[in-house]
Design a protein around this motif. Structure first.
Motif, PDB file in Angstrom:
ATOM      1  N   LYS A  13       0.813  -1.351   0.153  1.00 26.70           N
ATOM      2  CA  LYS A  13      -0.085   0.005  -0.094  1.00 26.70           C
ATOM      3  C   LYS A  13       0.946   1.181   0.060  1.00 26.70           C
ATOM      4  CE  LYS A  13      -3.609   2.161   3.063  1.00 26.70           C
ATOM      5  NZ  LYS A  13      -4.277   2.021   4.253  1.00 26.70           N
ATOM      6  N   PHE A  14       0.489   2.267  -0.817  1.00 27.25           N
ATOM      7  CA  PHE A  14       0.865   3.706  -0.820  1.00 27.25           C
ATOM      8  C   PHE A  14      -0.036   4.523  -1.243  1.00 27.25           C
ATOM      9  CE2 PHE A  14       1.922   1.993  -4.933  1.00 27.25           C
ATOM     10  CZ  PHE A  14       1.698   2.925  -5.895  1.00 27.25           C
ATOM     11  N   THR A  15       0.380   5.707  -1.225  1.00 32.61           N
ATOM     12  CA  THR A  15      -0.685   6.876  -1.475  1.00 32.61           C
ATOM     13  C   THR A  15      -0.438   7.784  -3.006  1.00 32.61           C
ATOM     14  OG1 THR A  15      -0.665   7.343   0.882  1.00 32.61           O
ATOM     15  CG2 THR A  15      -1.550   9.189  -0.899  1.00 32.61           C
ATOM     16  N   TYR A  16      -1.364   7.860  -3.584  1.00 30.51           N
ATOM     17  CA  TYR A  16      -1.371   8.427  -5.036  1.00 30.51           C
ATOM     18  C   TYR A  16      -2.206   9.660  -5.095  1.00 30.51           C
ATOM     19  CZ  TYR A  16      -2.612   9.214  -9.816  1.00 30.51           C
ATOM     20  OH  TYR A  16      -2.978   9.620 -11.154  1.00 30.51           O
ATOM     21  N   THR A  17      -1.746  10.880  -5.523  1.00 32.18           N
ATOM     22  CA  THR A  17      -2.338  12.086  -5.664  1.00 32.18           C
ATOM     23  C   THR A  17      -2.751  12.275  -7.024  1.00 32.18           C
ATOM     24  OG1 THR A  17      -1.271  12.897  -3.599  1.00 32.18           O
ATOM     25  CG2 THR A  17      -2.475  14.371  -5.254  1.00 32.18           C
ATOM     26  N   ASP A  18      -4.220  12.274  -7.298  1.00 30.77           N
ATOM     27  CA  ASP A  18      -4.460  12.608  -8.698  1.00 30.77           C
ATOM     28  C   ASP A  18      -4.019  13.968  -9.223  1.00 30.77           C
ATOM     29  OD1 ASP A  18      -6.167  11.862 -11.130  1.00 30.77           O
ATOM     30  OD2 ASP A  18      -7.058  13.566 -10.590  1.00 30.77           O
ATOM     31  N   THR A  19      -3.342  14.087 -10.286  1.00 28.75           N
ATOM     32  CA  THR A  19      -2.822  15.403 -10.645  1.00 28.75           C
ATOM     33  C   THR A  19      -3.770  16.564 -11.090  1.00 28.75           C
ATOM     34  OG1 THR A  19      -2.266  14.591 -12.682  1.00 28.75           O
ATOM     35  CG2 THR A  19      -0.502  14.411 -11.386  1.00 28.75           C
ATOM     36  N   VAL A  20      -5.014  15.905 -11.381  1.00 29.39           N
ATOM     37  CA  VAL A  20      -6.207  16.867 -12.109  1.00 29.39           C
ATOM     38  C   VAL A  20      -6.938  17.076 -10.935  1.00 29.39           C
ATOM     39  CG1 VAL A  20      -7.954  17.071 -13.672  1.00 29.39           C
ATOM     40  CG2 VAL A  20      -5.793  15.692 -14.430  1.00 29.39           C
ATOM     41  N   THR A  21      -7.586  16.075 -10.112  1.00 32.34           N
ATOM     42  CA  THR A  21      -8.469  16.356  -8.921  1.00 32.34           C
ATOM     43  C   THR A  21      -7.662  16.796  -7.885  1.00 32.34           C
ATOM     44  OG1 THR A  21      -8.508  14.172  -8.116  1.00 32.34           O
ATOM     45  CG2 THR A  21      -9.816  14.808 -10.077  1.00 32.34           C
ATOM     46  N   GLY A  22      -6.432  16.653  -7.561  1.00 31.48           N
ATOM     47  CA  GLY A  22      -5.918  16.768  -6.191  1.00 31.48           C
ATOM     48  C   GLY A  22      -6.218  16.130  -5.314  1.00 31.48           C
ATOM     49  N   LEU A  23      -7.014  14.808  -5.410  1.00 26.86           N
ATOM     50  CA  LEU A  23      -7.442  13.890  -4.351  1.00 26.86           C
ATOM     51  C   LEU A  23      -6.437  12.703  -4.071  1.00 26.86           C
ATOM     52  CD1 LEU A  23     -11.362  13.455  -5.345  1.00 26.86           C
ATOM     53  CD2 LEU A  23     -10.317  15.063  -3.461  1.00 26.86           C
TER      54      LEU A  23
END
Length: 448
Positions: free
Chosen positions: A54-64
């Protein structure tokens, strides 16, 4: 060190110890993290514990921020959005992979992943699993699936509750302690479409075969749909206690997406599967009479697809915009729609603009309370693969994931049974070569 400082430090250690043990004794306990719970060269794979990816991904468009649950360089496929993906307590996520088993390399095996800790446990083994046929119980962590045995097909189950209980103790027993067979299925071609009845006493399985005079006499209907290979299809029931089988319904078209109503026993939805637009996509049948009836009377100017149960009385589905039906012929609303199976009333949940997606939504799902729905696309400003959350009260459509690669498969979004989490699969992090599972807590989506 003063006596006072020593006392305070000792007290803090004691509090930390008490807090740790209190947590360990709670329902949130997970198996100890040591991948070699089973011997490394053991032929038994059932119960094998895998460490977190598991790791975290930040969507570059939505910022979520999304939790990536599985390593993008390894195949991780979730079950279709028509089927339950979370365990009944919403703590574990089911998926299958052909790249994680140390035995039977290249063959699919089922896994559950704890989405809080990331830890995984293997819940199937052997060389006969038909991966996409795995079905979770809504009442316990029982997993049913179809399995190839020689030239036959069996329905099997894994008692995952018992498997996890033993994994917590570090005492995995032999596979036959957890796996049960419900017998060999009829000698017909399984379509890998099956579902569990709401009371989980029966499984409903779709079969097909090429017609002959003998098969017609035995209940098969010769195909009448023009331009297709002649086949007949049946949905058969398998009693999980007696192992008796019975025909529920026969059709002269290819059956797909068999979905028993999760809340109403004996009620089954299935579709006319064409790979595109069907003359009449959605059908209902009740085991009490075996009479099929169209659900949502489809017109030639409509393209209906990707339906799934929303609650005990409603199904959510997509009315596509554009080809193969020319836009000039569209005479009814398109988008995500909700149809009531009791009175046939229809409600439009949402539709995208042409800029967002020229064909509109593609796959869909709803929370059980019907407060939110979700849809993905395969065309649009970002070349498809967008995921939108729809507030069914305000009709607000919020982009929550953008520019997701559609290869090697679509995102197939689905909510957890408690309506708290949204799960997708994405090929974006592996340059379209593999799928990984990504999840977000709806509470982390602002202004939805």
């Amino acid at each position: 060190m003063s006596k006072l400082v020593y006392f305070i430090l000792s007290l803090l250690v004691l509090i930390g110890s008490v807090s740790f043990h209190a947590c360990s004794d709670s329902d949130d306990i997970t198996p100890p993290i040591h991948p070699e719970l089973l011997p490394p060269n053991s032929a038994q794979q059932l119960g094998r514990i895998l460490p977190s990816e598991k790791f975290t991904y930040t969507d570059t468009v939505t910022g979520l921020k999304w939790d990536v649950l599985t390593e993008p360089t390894l195949v991780s496929k979730r079950i279709y959005q028509t089927e339950l993906t979370f365990t009944h307590d919403c703590k574990w996520v089911l998926f299958f992979s052909n790249e994680r088993s140390t035995h039977y390399a290249g063959l699919n095996q089922g896994y559950l992943i704890n989405h809080e800790t990331g830890q995984m446990i293997q819940v199937t083994e052997g060389n006969g699993l038909r991966g996409a046929t795995m079905r979770l119980s809504r009442k316990s962590k029982m997993l049913h699936y179809l399995y190839n045995v020689d030239s036959k097909i069996e329905l099997r189950s894994t008692d995952v509750d018992l498997l996890l209980e033993d994994a917590y103790k570090g005492e995995i027993k032999s596979s036959d302690h957890y796996i049960k067979s419900y017998g060999t299925l009829p000698d017909l071609r399984s379509m890998d479409c099956f579902s569990l009845d709401a009371d989980e006493s029966k499984a409903y399985i779709a079969f097909f075969n090429y017609p002959s005079s003998a098969s017609v006499e035995n209940g098969g209907i010769p195909a009448s749909n023009p331009g297709t290979t002649p086949i007949y299809c049946q949905i058969m029931s398998l009693d999980l206690k007696t192992k008796e089988t019975a025909t529920v319904v026969s059709t002269d078209f290819q059956i797909g997406h068999v979905q028993a109503n999760p809340w109403v026993s004996g009620e089954i939805e299935f579709c006319w599967e064409t790979g595109g637009k069907a003359p009449q996509r959605m059908w209902l049948v009740n085991t009490s009479d075996g009479i099929k009836r169209p659900l949502y009377d489809e017109q030639n100017t409509e393209w209906i697809t990707h339906e799934c149960w929303a609650d005990k009385d409603n199904m959510v589905f997509v009315a596509r915009r554009g080809e193969p039906v020319p836009p000039s012929q569209q005479t009814k609303p398109t988008g995500m729609l909700l149809v009531n199976v009791r009175d046939n009333s229809v409600r439009v949940l949402g539709q995208l603009s042409d800029k967002q997606s020229s064909k509109g939504y593609w796959h869909c799902n709803t929370t059980p309370d019907l407060l939110y729905s979700v849809g993905d696309t395969n065309t649009g400003e970002f070349k498809g693969g967008e995921v939108y959350l729809v507030n069914n009260t305000t009709n607000k459509q919020t982009s929550v994931l953008a520019r997701q690669a559609q290869a090697p498969d679509h995102t197939h979004p689905i909510f957890s049974p408690d309506g708290k989490y949204l799960l997708v699969q994405s090929g974006n992090l592996s340059d379209k070569k593999r799928l990984c599972l990504m999840m977000i807590d709806l509470d982390d989506i602002p202004d939805k």
